[in-house]
Design a protein around this motif. Structure first.
Motif, mmCIF file in Angstrom:
data_model
loop_
_atom_site.group_PDB
_atom_site.id
_atom_site.type_symbol
_atom_site.label_atom_id
_atom_site.label_comp_id
_atom_site.label_asym_id
_atom_site.label_seq_id
_atom_site.Cartn_x
_atom_site.Cartn_y
_atom_site.Cartn_z
ATOM 1 N N ASN A 1 -12.276 -4.398 65.675
ATOM 2 C CA ASN A 1 -12.440 -5.492 66.625
ATOM 3 C C ASN A 1 -13.637 -5.260 67.537
ATOM 4 O OD1 ASN A 1 -10.302 -6.988 65.682
ATOM 5 N ND2 ASN A 1 -8.828 -6.109 67.097
ATOM 6 N N LYS A 2 -13.845 -4.006 67.978
ATOM 7 C CA LYS A 2 -15.000 -3.696 68.814
ATOM 8 C C LYS A 2 -16.295 -3.923 68.048
ATOM 9 C CE LYS A 2 -13.035 -0.349 72.019
ATOM 10 N NZ LYS A 2 -13.122 1.028 72.513
ATOM 11 N N LYS B 1 -16.735 -5.912 65.481
ATOM 12 C CA LYS B 1 -16.860 -7.349 65.257
ATOM 13 C C LYS B 1 -17.379 -8.041 66.519
ATOM 14 C CE LYS B 1 -14.067 -11.171 63.510
ATOM 15 N NZ LYS B 1 -12.706 -11.559 63.106
ATOM 16 N N LYS B 2 -16.844 -7.629 67.674
ATOM 17 C CA LYS B 2 -17.285 -8.202 68.947
ATOM 18 C C LYS B 2 -18.745 -7.860 69.215
ATOM 19 C CE LYS B 2 -15.969 -8.448 73.802
ATOM 20 N NZ LYS B 2 -15.062 -7.955 74.838
ATOM 21 N N ARG C 1 -7.805 -0.732 63.682
ATOM 22 C CA ARG C 1 -7.970 -2.158 63.971
ATOM 23 C C ARG C 1 -8.797 -2.361 65.247
ATOM 24 N NH1 ARG C 1 -7.845 -7.067 61.642
ATOM 25 N NH2 ARG C 1 -6.980 -8.622 63.004
ATOM 26 N N ARG C 2 -8.576 -1.488 66.229
ATOM 27 C CA ARG C 2 -9.295 -1.592 67.494
ATOM 28 C C ARG C 2 -10.791 -1.371 67.285
ATOM 29 N NH1 ARG C 2 -6.989 1.638 72.392
ATOM 30 N NH2 ARG C 2 -5.832 -0.278 72.687
ATOM 31 N N LYS C 3 -11.135 -0.357 66.459
ATOM 32 C CA LYS C 3 -12.545 -0.091 66.181
ATOM 33 C C LYS C 3 -13.192 -1.267 65.466
ATOM 34 C CE LYS C 3 -12.354 4.915 66.021
ATOM 35 N NZ LYS C 3 -12.587 6.105 65.209
#
Length: 61
Positions: free
Chosen positions: A6-7, A9-10, A2-4
């Motif tokens: 989000n990064k 996507k950002k 999920r963190r990857k």
């Protein structure tokens, strides 16, 4: 995971230094290059795949 996501996507949404017009121009130029060199790109891809097939056949033999 999920963190990857989000990064990524950002990063995708981060448009600092790059405007909409620039993005559109880049896309138009890339599409133009593909249309101009379509035949050469296909020939190059066919040659590459032929070499890959020949080399893999030699390795598997």
């Amino acid at each position: 995971m999920r963190r990857k996501f989000n990064k990524l996507k950002k990063l995708w949404k981060d448009t600092s230094g790059m405007g909409t017009v620039e993005m559109i121009l880049i896309i138009v130029v890339l599409i133009g290059l593909v249309l101009i060199f379509k035949t050469q790109i296909r020939e190059l891809a066919a040659t590459i795949f032929e070499k890959i097939s020949a080399d893999s056949a030699a390795i598997l033999s």
